[in-house]
Design a protein around this motif. Sequence first.
Motif, PDB file in Angstrom:
ATOM      1  N   ILE A   1       8.319  -2.649  -8.568  1.00 37.66           N
ATOM      2  CA  ILE A   1       8.600  -2.854 -10.189  1.00 37.66           C
ATOM      3  C   ILE A   1       7.872  -1.874 -10.857  1.00 37.66           C
ATOM      4  CG2 ILE A   1       8.510  -4.291 -12.148  1.00 37.66           C
ATOM      5  CD1 ILE A   1       9.038  -6.603 -10.337  1.00 37.66           C
ATOM      6  N   LEU A   2       6.530  -1.828 -10.621  1.00 39.45           N
ATOM      7  CA  LEU A   2       5.696  -0.780 -11.444  1.00 39.45           C
ATOM      8  C   LEU A   2       6.118   0.723 -11.195  1.00 39.45           C
ATOM      9  CD1 LEU A   2       2.072  -2.344 -11.480  1.00 39.45           C
ATOM     10  CD2 LEU A   2       3.379  -2.343 -13.333  1.00 39.45           C
ATOM     11  N   GLY A   3       6.293   1.109  -9.997  1.00 45.05           N
ATOM     12  CA  GLY A   3       6.870   2.389  -9.351  1.00 45.05           C
ATOM     13  C   GLY A   3       8.086   2.753 -10.031  1.00 45.05           C
ATOM     14  N   VAL A   4       9.038   1.651 -10.040  1.00 47.88           N
ATOM     15  CA  VAL A   4      10.270   2.104 -10.820  1.00 47.88           C
ATOM     16  C   VAL A   4      10.001   2.089 -12.157  1.00 47.88           C
ATOM     17  CG1 VAL A   4      12.606   1.269 -11.257  1.00 47.88           C
ATOM     18  CG2 VAL A   4      11.487   1.108  -8.910  1.00 47.88           C
ATOM     19  N   ALA A   5       9.314   1.141 -12.748  1.00 44.30           N
ATOM     20  CA  ALA A   5       9.306   1.319 -14.358  1.00 44.30           C
ATOM     21  C   ALA A   5       8.553   2.244 -14.873  1.00 44.30           C
ATOM     22  CB  ALA A   5       8.460   0.207 -14.670  1.00 44.30           C
ATOM     23  N   THR A   6       7.639   2.942 -14.189  1.00 45.26           N
ATOM     24  CA  THR A   6       6.725   4.253 -14.359  1.00 45.26           C
ATOM     25  C   THR A   6       7.245   5.599 -14.014  1.00 45.26           C
ATOM     26  OG1 THR A   6       5.223   3.945 -12.603  1.00 45.26           O
ATOM     27  CG2 THR A   6       4.627   2.947 -14.684  1.00 45.26           C
ATOM     28  N   GLY A   7       8.300   5.433 -13.274  1.00 45.63           N
ATOM     29  CA  GLY A   7       9.073   6.642 -12.866  1.00 45.63           C
ATOM     30  C   GLY A   7       9.081   7.156 -11.330  1.00 45.63           C
TER      31      GLY A   7
ATOM     32  N   GLY B   1       0.839  -1.262   0.065  1.00 36.93           N
ATOM     33  CA  GLY B   1       0.219   0.113  -0.006  1.00 36.93           C
ATOM     34  C   GLY B   1       0.717   1.311  -0.079  1.00 36.93           C
ATOM     35  N   ALA B   2       1.718   1.402   0.815  1.00 37.56           N
ATOM     36  CA  ALA B   2       2.806   2.596   0.894  1.00 37.56           C
ATOM     37  C   ALA B   2       3.383   2.573  -0.399  1.00 37.56           C
ATOM     38  CB  ALA B   2       3.687   2.396   1.882  1.00 37.56           C
ATOM     39  N   LEU B   3       3.918   1.570  -1.207  1.00 34.59           N
ATOM     40  CA  LEU B   3       4.563   1.804  -2.545  1.00 34.59           C
ATOM     41  C   LEU B   3       3.597   2.159  -3.453  1.00 34.59           C
ATOM     42  CD1 LEU B   3       6.647  -1.428  -2.197  1.00 34.59           C
ATOM     43  CD2 LEU B   3       7.733   0.906  -2.139  1.00 34.59           C
ATOM     44  N   ALA B   4       2.377   1.759  -3.536  1.00 38.49           N
ATOM     45  CA  ALA B   4       1.359   2.287  -4.239  1.00 38.49           C
ATOM     46  C   ALA B   4       0.922   3.473  -4.182  1.00 38.49           C
ATOM     47  CB  ALA B   4       0.141   1.159  -4.289  1.00 38.49           C
ATOM     48  N   ALA B   5       0.882   3.997  -3.028  1.00 40.38           N
ATOM     49  CA  ALA B   5       0.463   5.420  -2.656  1.00 40.38           C
ATOM     50  C   ALA B   5       1.646   6.444  -3.346  1.00 40.38           C
ATOM     51  CB  ALA B   5       0.444   5.864  -1.324  1.00 40.38           C
ATOM     52  N   ALA B   6       2.840   6.015  -3.026  1.00 40.03           N
ATOM     53  CA  ALA B   6       3.895   6.538  -3.344  1.00 40.03           C
ATOM     54  C   ALA B   6       4.274   6.911  -5.013  1.00 40.03           C
ATOM     55  CB  ALA B   6       5.373   6.116  -2.714  1.00 40.03           C
TER      56      ALA B   6
ATOM     57  N   GLY C   1       1.710   6.971  -7.110  1.00 40.25           N
ATOM     58  CA  GLY C   1       0.627   7.804  -7.866  1.00 40.25           C
ATOM     59  C   GLY C   1      -0.321   7.031  -8.403  1.00 40.25           C
ATOM     60  N   PHE C   2      -0.610   5.808  -7.881  1.00 36.78           N
ATOM     61  CA  PHE C   2      -1.801   5.025  -8.455  1.00 36.78           C
ATOM     62  C   PHE C   2      -3.215   5.524  -8.171  1.00 36.78           C
ATOM     63  CE2 PHE C   2       0.751   0.514  -8.348  1.00 36.78           C
ATOM     64  CZ  PHE C   2       1.623   0.875  -9.209  1.00 36.78           C
ATOM     65  N   ALA C   3      -3.117   6.345  -7.137  1.00 30.27           N
ATOM     66  CA  ALA C   3      -4.775   6.848  -6.743  1.00 30.27           C
ATOM     67  C   ALA C   3      -4.764   7.881  -7.606  1.00 30.27           C
ATOM     68  CB  ALA C   3      -4.652   7.347  -5.309  1.00 30.27           C
ATOM     69  N   GLU C   4      -3.859   8.708  -7.887  1.00 31.80           N
ATOM     70  CA  GLU C   4      -4.067   9.673  -8.840  1.00 31.80           C
ATOM     71  C   GLU C   4      -4.582   9.350 -10.291  1.00 31.80           C
ATOM     72  OE1 GLU C   4      -1.488   9.405  -6.898  1.00 31.80           O
ATOM     73  OE2 GLU C   4      -0.929  11.343  -6.159  1.00 31.80           O
ATOM     74  N   LEU C   5      -3.721   8.300 -10.680  1.00 28.21           N
ATOM     75  CA  LEU C   5      -4.008   7.783 -12.109  1.00 28.21           C
ATOM     76  C   LEU C   5      -5.435   7.377 -12.150  1.00 28.21           C
ATOM     77  CD1 LEU C   5      -0.663   6.137 -12.885  1.00 28.21           C
ATOM     78  CD2 LEU C   5      -1.579   7.987 -14.098  1.00 28.21           C
ATOM     79  N   ALA C   6      -5.751   6.533 -10.930  1.00 27.36           N
ATOM     80  CA  ALA C   6      -7.139   5.932 -11.037  1.00 27.36           C
ATOM     81  C   ALA C   6      -8.177   7.025 -10.930  1.00 27.36           C
ATOM     82  CB  ALA C   6      -7.473   5.197  -9.765  1.00 27.36           C
ATOM     83  N   TYR C   7      -8.274   8.073 -10.042  1.00 27.98           N
ATOM     84  CA  TYR C   7      -9.063   9.247 -10.186  1.00 27.98           C
ATOM     85  C   TYR C   7      -9.296   9.934 -11.211  1.00 27.98           C
ATOM     86  CZ  TYR C   7     -11.276  13.421  -8.653  1.00 27.98           C
ATOM     87  OH  TYR C   7     -12.322  14.233  -8.349  1.00 27.98           O
TER      88      TYR C   7
ATOM     89  N   ASP D   1      -5.550   4.182 -18.200  1.00 27.38           N
ATOM     90  CA  ASP D   1      -4.999   4.745 -17.066  1.00 27.38           C
ATOM     91  C   ASP D   1      -4.916   3.877 -15.806  1.00 27.38           C
ATOM     92  OD1 ASP D   1      -3.873   6.808 -18.344  1.00 27.38           O
ATOM     93  OD2 ASP D   1      -5.605   8.485 -17.857  1.00 27.38           O
ATOM     94  N   LEU D   2      -5.891   2.866 -15.859  1.00 29.78           N
ATOM     95  CA  LEU D   2      -6.209   1.962 -14.680  1.00 29.78           C
ATOM     96  C   LEU D   2      -5.160   0.816 -14.754  1.00 29.78           C
ATOM     97  CD1 LEU D   2     -10.007   2.180 -14.357  1.00 29.78           C
ATOM     98  CD2 LEU D   2      -8.475   3.285 -12.999  1.00 29.78           C
ATOM     99  N   TRP D   3      -4.468   0.799 -15.853  1.00 28.15           N
ATOM    100  CA  TRP D   3      -3.766  -0.665 -16.176  1.00 28.15           C
ATOM    101  C   TRP D   3      -2.932  -1.170 -15.005  1.00 28.15           C
ATOM    102  CZ3 TRP D   3       1.478  -1.576 -16.285  1.00 28.15           C
ATOM    103  CH2 TRP D   3       2.489  -0.453 -16.348  1.00 28.15           C
TER     104      TRP D   3
END
Length: 438
Positions: free
Chosen positions: A261-267, A72-77, A79-85, A226-228
Amino acid sequence: MDFTLVGVVGVAALLILLVLGVPLAINFLLVAFVGIATLLTPFSATSLLGDTMYTAIASPTFTVLPLFVLMGALAAASGFAELAYKGLHRVTARIPGSLAVATAFGSAAFSTVCGSSLATASVFGRIAYPEMRRYQYDKRFALGSIACAGSFAAMIPPSGMFILFSIFTGVPVGQLFIAGIVPGVLTAVVYAISIVWRAKRNPALAPMLEEEHRIMLRDRVRGILDLWQILLLGGVVIGGLYGGLFTATEAGAVGALGAIILGVATGPLRSLDKLRGALRESAGITTTLFFIIVAALFFSRFLGLTRIPFEITSFMTSWDVPSWMVLGLILVIWFLMGMVVVPAAAFALTLPIVFPIVVELGYEPIWFCIIAMKMCEIAGVTPPVGLNAFALAGAAGKEVKISEVFAGVWPFVACDLIILALLLAFPAISLWLPQSMM
């Protein structure tokens, strides 16, 4: 010395200290240690505390908690929430109350990768509230929709409250996760229907700006794309649990690895500061939760010595009344407790007593957990101690008063009560997915 009397005095002391503001874990430890020392000896209390500190967190099963907290902490950092919204706003554009509908479904989507309702409410308070105010949404309507949507994380897997329930009762956490999917999605749908209905009846609650009319089909498709990240990560974790590919612990490890992995890959997580911040946050949350778990289990052992759970179970199961009346009494007690203490404290204090009663009465433990989670969601936004409401007020800025948040939640609490009634009347809503999994 009468063991039951000491137990009653201990519970009373615990409640008094809670009201006085003593931290939850310290409260549990203090009351349990003094109580056990009184019943046995100070040496016995010290020995039992040491044993509890080891057995409470030494099991490999408990690694599920820090793994999902880290996810959860990694997902929040990341930016998954911003993309979903933002993506869901494109999808819901031109629907009355579109921003609030996007918040409801965005919170549900983000909850699949973040098990904390407080974190969800805080994140969407920073993202959704400024956008709603820019669209000139009614302030209370906006705050109520965000606060209540944030409570989804108590129901949708991987929920931290499910993990605590599993620790206190022994019910398999993987089955609890799967059982929460349908009630969680149902809550999001009912919220969205309520939002659209209220916005149609009173357009001043949620005005529609001209820019929404310019959103075309290709923009909606782009919003879905954007939800991918959330769909991929949440689908792998929940799908792996349902299909039997992962245990809950393995799902947590896969989820945490996938998030980084997703956080690093997307930036976003290429920044060492963000990565360190996420790791620091997850370590702090995990430490706090484990401290509470150790203290709560130590207090449960004290209650076991006093035989209070056994005596109450025997007394309540011997009542010559329908079992649903006993269940109703438990829910009323939980509702009242949820208004004055945090849900984790209510669970830790009551589950050792009420769970054996519920099982003895013949109720399905998984179904009972879902009912408990719905009560937890309601407690999270109702005064005077609605933690989600306070988290939102803190995240949304100084202009937001906690009274405004509480004023906006009641239409959504009414929706939750409707869903609670459906869950009580039709247990299959909660049970058919975990039963099909088994």
